[in-house]
Motif scaffolding. Structure first.
Motif, PDB file in Angstrom:
ATOM      1  N   ILE A 177       2.729  10.212  -1.514  1.00 61.13           N
ATOM      2  CA  ILE A 177       1.486   9.628  -1.011  1.00 61.13           C
ATOM      3  C   ILE A 177       1.703   8.846   0.283  1.00 61.13           C
ATOM      4  CG2 ILE A 177       0.422   9.619  -3.277  1.00 61.13           C
ATOM      5  CD1 ILE A 177       1.070   6.701  -3.589  1.00 61.13           C
ATOM      6  N   PHE A 178       2.911   8.327   0.496  1.00 66.02           N
ATOM      7  CA  PHE A 178       3.228   7.630   1.742  1.00 66.02           C
ATOM      8  C   PHE A 178       3.156   8.605   2.908  1.00 66.02           C
ATOM      9  CE2 PHE A 178       5.998   6.310   5.136  1.00 66.02           C
ATOM     10  CZ  PHE A 178       5.964   4.926   5.173  1.00 66.02           C
ATOM     11  N   TRP A 179       3.858   9.732   2.785  1.00 62.41           N
ATOM     12  CA  TRP A 179       3.930  10.676   3.896  1.00 62.41           C
ATOM     13  C   TRP A 179       2.622  11.413   4.120  1.00 62.41           C
ATOM     14  CZ3 TRP A 179       7.158   9.505   7.274  1.00 62.41           C
ATOM     15  CH2 TRP A 179       8.412   8.977   6.941  1.00 62.41           C
ATOM     16  N   ALA A 180       1.839  11.588   3.067  1.00 58.22           N
ATOM     17  CA  ALA A 180       0.523  12.192   3.257  1.00 58.22           C
ATOM     18  C   ALA A 180      -0.346  11.272   4.105  1.00 58.22           C
ATOM     19  CB  ALA A 180      -0.137  12.458   1.909  1.00 58.22           C
ATOM     20  N   GLN A 181      -0.382  10.003   3.736  1.00 59.02           N
ATOM     21  CA  GLN A 181      -1.188   9.040   4.493  1.00 59.02           C
ATOM     22  C   GLN A 181      -0.638   8.862   5.905  1.00 59.02           C
ATOM     23  OE1 GLN A 181      -3.381   6.483   2.426  1.00 59.02           O
ATOM     24  NE2 GLN A 181      -3.507   4.783   3.856  1.00 59.02           N
ATOM     25  N   HIS A 182       0.695   8.852   6.027  1.00 55.73           N
ATOM     26  CA  HIS A 182       1.322   8.693   7.339  1.00 55.73           C
ATOM     27  C   HIS A 182       0.963   9.863   8.254  1.00 55.73           C
ATOM     28  CE1 HIS A 182       4.691   8.268  10.269  1.00 55.73           C
ATOM     29  NE2 HIS A 182       4.569   6.978   9.965  1.00 55.73           N
ATOM     30  N   GLY A 183       0.745  11.021   7.643  1.00 58.35           N
ATOM     31  CA  GLY A 183       0.385  12.207   8.421  1.00 58.35           C
ATOM     32  C   GLY A 183      -1.099  12.323   8.697  1.00 58.35           C
ATOM     33  N   GLY A 184      -1.866  11.315   8.262  1.00 59.63           N
ATOM     34  CA  GLY A 184      -3.289  11.299   8.575  1.00 59.63           C
ATOM     35  C   GLY A 184      -4.197  11.796   7.467  1.00 59.63           C
ATOM     36  N   ILE A 231      -2.258   1.911   0.700  1.00 63.78           N
ATOM     37  CA  ILE A 231      -2.587   3.117  -0.060  1.00 63.78           C
ATOM     38  C   ILE A 231      -3.259   2.748  -1.384  1.00 63.78           C
ATOM     39  CG2 ILE A 231      -1.632   5.187  -1.151  1.00 63.78           C
ATOM     40  CD1 ILE A 231       0.609   5.126   0.899  1.00 63.78           C
ATOM     41  N   ASP A 232      -4.233   3.554  -1.786  1.00 62.90           N
ATOM     42  CA  ASP A 232      -4.965   3.316  -3.031  1.00 62.90           C
ATOM     43  C   ASP A 232      -4.120   3.784  -4.216  1.00 62.90           C
ATOM     44  OD1 ASP A 232      -6.756   3.013  -5.091  1.00 62.90           O
ATOM     45  OD2 ASP A 232      -8.135   4.597  -4.416  1.00 62.90           O
ATOM     46  N   ILE A 233      -3.130   2.990  -4.597  1.00 62.08           N
ATOM     47  CA  ILE A 233      -2.231   3.357  -5.686  1.00 62.08           C
ATOM     48  C   ILE A 233      -2.992   3.489  -7.010  1.00 62.08           C
ATOM     49  CG2 ILE A 233      -0.149   2.750  -6.969  1.00 62.08           C
ATOM     50  CD1 ILE A 233       0.398   3.329  -4.040  1.00 62.08           C
ATOM     51  N   LYS A 234      -3.889   2.572  -7.255  1.00 66.03           N
ATOM     52  CA  LYS A 234      -4.656   2.595  -8.500  1.00 66.03           C
ATOM     53  C   LYS A 234      -5.434   3.892  -8.630  1.00 66.03           C
ATOM     54  CE  LYS A 234      -8.144  -0.021 -11.089  1.00 66.03           C
ATOM     55  NZ  LYS A 234      -9.014  -1.237 -11.099  1.00 66.03           N
ATOM     56  N   LEU A 268       2.209  -1.416 -11.945  1.00 63.43           N
ATOM     57  CA  LEU A 268       1.753  -0.263 -12.716  1.00 63.43           C
ATOM     58  C   LEU A 268       1.377  -0.658 -14.132  1.00 63.43           C
ATOM     59  CD1 LEU A 268       4.364   2.404 -11.525  1.00 63.43           C
ATOM     60  CD2 LEU A 268       1.958   2.262 -10.873  1.00 63.43           C
ATOM     61  N   GLN A 269       2.057  -1.678 -14.645  1.00 64.72           N
ATOM     62  CA  GLN A 269       1.780  -2.185 -15.981  1.00 64.72           C
ATOM     63  C   GLN A 269       0.327  -2.673 -16.089  1.00 64.72           C
ATOM     64  OE1 GLN A 269       3.944  -5.776 -16.744  1.00 64.72           O
ATOM     65  NE2 GLN A 269       2.346  -6.472 -18.140  1.00 64.72           N
ATOM     66  N   LYS A 270      -0.197  -3.190 -15.003  1.00 62.65           N
ATOM     67  CA  LYS A 270      -1.535  -3.778 -15.013  1.00 62.65           C
ATOM     68  C   LYS A 270      -2.646  -2.732 -14.925  1.00 62.65           C
ATOM     69  CE  LYS A 270       0.078  -8.002 -12.707  1.00 62.65           C
ATOM     70  NZ  LYS A 270      -0.047  -8.829 -11.476  1.00 62.65           N
ATOM     71  N   LEU A 271      -2.304  -1.523 -14.530  1.00 65.24           N
ATOM     72  CA  LEU A 271      -3.338  -0.522 -14.313  1.00 65.24           C
ATOM     73  C   LEU A 271      -3.943  -0.038 -15.626  1.00 65.24           C
ATOM     74  CD1 LEU A 271      -1.768   1.630 -11.458  1.00 65.24           C
ATOM     75  CD2 LEU A 271      -3.265  -0.347 -11.305  1.00 65.24           C
TER      76      LEU A 271
END
Length: 271
Positions: A177-184, A231-234, A268-271
């Motif tokens: 998800i980092f590289w996807a967002q980094h790529g636009g 990034i919208d991790i949740k 992640l525990q909180k999600l």
């Protein structure tokens, strides 16, 4: 500290109960492995993690390394395969995966000249992944391509990644998800657009304010604790559960990885 680790471990068991596991990409601790392989695997186990992605032995004999994995109750489900091997000797990749006991092989990079990723490169990579992916599939192994950013360059009405996704017959994708967002791209948007194409996930957050590009390169110190970046991790984790993505690997390439991974697990525990 012991109470915190216990809570994290119970949280991971909760994910497993839903058929979804939080694992770790071992590359995250590459620097720690250089100093102490056994101690680093002990550390990972102490975090409550049971599933890992790897393929490197960090200078050890593979049988000895696998012995340490077993000792720490760590299970390798995915290994990295090089593009060169997938193109020239896919049987070697099959044999490596079987030796590790892995059911996934991920490829994280296609060699190309800087800033020269184009349709020809995309078509070549897609052909190689389909050809090798077919052999892997015949052996009960799934090939997943890990896009790194350059694939998201514009092409026709979409991107080169769209071309790959639409023509992926014998391979799937590992969404970092980092590289996807980094790529636009919007990682969550990609998951919605291609609900059946992603079989693995890299959970990695990006420092707020970082502007991406199509190079596939960025300062590793921009990797931050999950939930503290842009990034919208949740949303991603919720969608992954909905899509039935079995394995999500935390990957943290920063120098603060030892401090940050437990904090990411707590998020992640909180999600």
């Amino acid at each position: 500290m012991k109470k915190t680790l216990l809570v994290i471990a119970l949280t991971l068991l909760g994910y497993m109960a839903f058929g979804q596991e939080i694992g770790l990409q071992l590359y995250s601790l590459r620097n720690q492995f250089k100093q102490d392989v056994k101690g680093t695997l002990n550390l990972i186990s102490s975090w409550g993690i049971k599933t890992v992605e790897g393929g490197d032995t960090y200078g050890m004999n593979r049988d000895a390394f696998m012995g340490l994995l077993k000792e720490n109750q760590l299970n390798i489900v995915s290994i990295q395969g090089s593009f060169e091997d997938l193109e020239q000797n896919p049987q070697k990749v099959v044999d490596d995966a079987k030796a590790w006991g892995a059911k996934y092989v991920m490829c994280a990079w296609v060699p190309h000249k800087e800033n020269e990723w184009d349709l020809e490169e995309t078509q070549r990579a897609t052909e190689v992944f389909n050809n090798s992916g077919k052999l892997l599939k015949e052996n009960g192994i799934t090939l997943a391509y890990h896009a790194h950013g350059y694939e998201f360059k514009p092409h026709e009405e979409g991107t080169f990644f769209d071309y790959m996704a639409k023509n992926a017959e014998y391979f799937t994708f590992e969404l970092d998800i980092f590289w996807a967002q980094h790529g636009g791209e919007d990682p969550l948007g990609l998951m919605k657009k291609y609900p059946k194409k992603f079989t693995l996930l890299h959970l990695k957050d990006m420092e707020k304010g970082v502007k991406g590009n199509h190079t596939g390169h960025e300062d590793v110190e921009t990797n931050v604790v999950l939930g503290t970046g842009q990034i919208d991790i949740k949303g991603v984790v919720a969608k992954a559960k909905e899509l039935g993505i079995e394995y999500m690997f935390i990957e943290d390439e920063s120098s603060r990885v030892v401090e940050q991974v437990p904090m990411s697990l707590k998020f992640l525990q909180k999600l």
